[in-house]
Design a protein around this motif. Structure first.
Motif, PDB file in Angstrom:
ATOM      1  N   CYS A 133       0.835  -1.197   0.000  1.00 53.82           N
ATOM      2  CA  CYS A 133       0.000   0.000   0.000  1.00 53.82           C
ATOM      3  C   CYS A 133       0.869   1.247   0.000  1.00 53.82           C
ATOM      4  O   CYS A 133       1.984   1.245   0.510  1.00 53.82           O
ATOM      5  CB  CYS A 133      -0.926   0.015   1.217  1.00 53.82           C
ATOM      6  SG  CYS A 133      -2.028  -1.399   1.320  1.00 53.82           S
ATOM      7  N   ARG A 175      -4.049   0.271  -2.013  1.00 55.14           N
ATOM      8  CA  ARG A 175      -3.048  -0.677  -2.486  1.00 55.14           C
ATOM      9  C   ARG A 175      -2.457  -0.165  -3.799  1.00 55.14           C
ATOM     10  O   ARG A 175      -3.056   0.619  -4.522  1.00 55.14           O
ATOM     11  CB  ARG A 175      -3.666  -2.059  -2.671  1.00 55.14           C
ATOM     12  CG  ARG A 175      -4.177  -2.691  -1.388  1.00 55.14           C
ATOM     13  CD  ARG A 175      -4.702  -4.082  -1.650  1.00 55.14           C
ATOM     14  NE  ARG A 175      -3.632  -4.955  -2.147  1.00 55.14           N
ATOM     15  CZ  ARG A 175      -2.809  -5.650  -1.358  1.00 55.14           C
ATOM     16  NH1 ARG A 175      -2.934  -5.568  -0.034  1.00 55.14           N
ATOM     17  NH2 ARG A 175      -1.886  -6.426  -1.877  1.00 55.14           N
ATOM     18  N   PRO A 276      -6.295  -0.974   4.324  1.00 56.06           N
ATOM     19  CA  PRO A 276      -5.329  -2.014   3.979  1.00 56.06           C
ATOM     20  C   PRO A 276      -5.088  -2.947   5.152  1.00 56.06           C
ATOM     21  O   PRO A 276      -5.352  -2.609   6.310  1.00 56.06           O
ATOM     22  CB  PRO A 276      -4.061  -1.215   3.657  1.00 56.06           C
ATOM     23  CG  PRO A 276      -4.180   0.004   4.499  1.00 56.06           C
ATOM     24  CD  PRO A 276      -5.658   0.321   4.547  1.00 56.06           C
TER      25      PRO A 276
END
Length: 292
Positions: A133, A175, A276
């Motif tokens: 990420c 991401r 994430p």
């Protein structure tokens, strides 16, 4: 030579007196030498302490352009705050950034002066590169007049004589695969350490009207340009409306290991992004940094 005037019994008495006085003279000489050494050591220690305080520049300097004296990865007084070192520890700082993101979900990276701000930007770029990420951040001025926690403007709202520094507030972004799809065409600009930083901030804001991603390039060996870029990013919230959200992502340049780019967006409303998996991200930064 002082025994020559004596002869016979007088000479014997003089020699006995000299023998009795010898230990006392030795003790006096030793004490005097010890005092001289102690005085010299005290002077040297005072000079070293003064030099250390002047070289550190972290907490006592009242100038916003002072050198950053913190160590990359060191936890600041706020608990969830990191100080960017003046250079050479970007990999450690990148790891520390993701460690704090995993634990808290956000982290502040404080930097003072050109070398420190350059290290902060490069560490944020490495943190984005070496993890699944990206790291999103915004930049604001902070002051010890606010207890180290309040953001202030470049105009000196922190008060006369208050130490000021730049604060990079980082959080986990989308991401990489999703982030790359959103970039589109690059609207490239170049940061310069010459002149005022405000025209750069105005240009970043103006180019937001164009279709594409505003991207400002910088180089490792030009800390003044990185400092101007950081101050321009801190100027954006003042130029924009109160509803605007400034988002930045730094990333190294593929074709030049000493170059980095900062992508800048100014949104009207907060942009929602999927949270994430920070555990996976932290593992990614740990394994990816070993190859750096």
């Amino acid at each position: 030579f002082w025994l020559k005037p004596f002869s016979g019994p007088s000479l014997v008495l003089a020699m006995l007196a000299a023998a009795m006085l010898r230990p006392f003279a030795l003790r006096c000489g030793t004490a005097a030498a010890t005092s001289r050494r102690a005085a010299a050591t005290g002077t040297s220690s005072s000079s070293s302490a003064g030099a250390g305080a002047g070289a550190g520049g972290g907490g006592s300097s009242s100038s916003s352009d002072g050198g950053g004296g913190g160590v990359g990865g060191q936890i600041g007084p706020g608990g969830n705050r990191l100080w960017a070192a003046s250079g050479g520890r970007e990999v450690n700082l990148a790891r520390a950034i993701w460690g704090r993101l995993k634990e808290h979900g956000a982290v502040d990276v404080d930097a003072r002066g050109a070398p420190s701000c350059g290290s902060a930007l490069r560490a944020l770029a490495l943190a984005s590169r070496d993890a699944p990420c990206v790291v999103e951040f915004d930049v604001r001025w902070a002051s010890d007049a606010e207890g180290g926690g309040g953001a202030i403007g470049e105009g000196g709202a922190g008060g006369q004589g208050a130490a000021r520094w730049l604060r990079f507030s980082a959080r986990a972004g989308p991401r990489w695969d999703r982030f790359k799809k959103s970039l589109g065409r690059f609207l490239t600009m170049t940061a310069s350490g010459r002149g005022d930083f405000r025209p750069l901030a105005k240009a970043i804001k103006a180019r937001q009207r164009e279709e594409g991603t505003v991207t400002v390039e910088g180089w490792r060996d030009d800390p003044l340009a990185a400092y101007a870029l950081a101050k321009a990013l801190a100027e954006l919230p003042r130029l924009c409306s109160s509803r605007s959200i400034v988002r930045c992502v730094a990333a190294p340049q593929k074709d030049d290991k000493d170059a980095f780019a900062v992508h800048v967006w100014i949104d009207r409303e907060p942009v929602a992004s999927p949270a994430p998996e920070l555990t996976e991200v932290a593992a990614g930064i740990a394994s990816g940094s070993s190859a750096t």
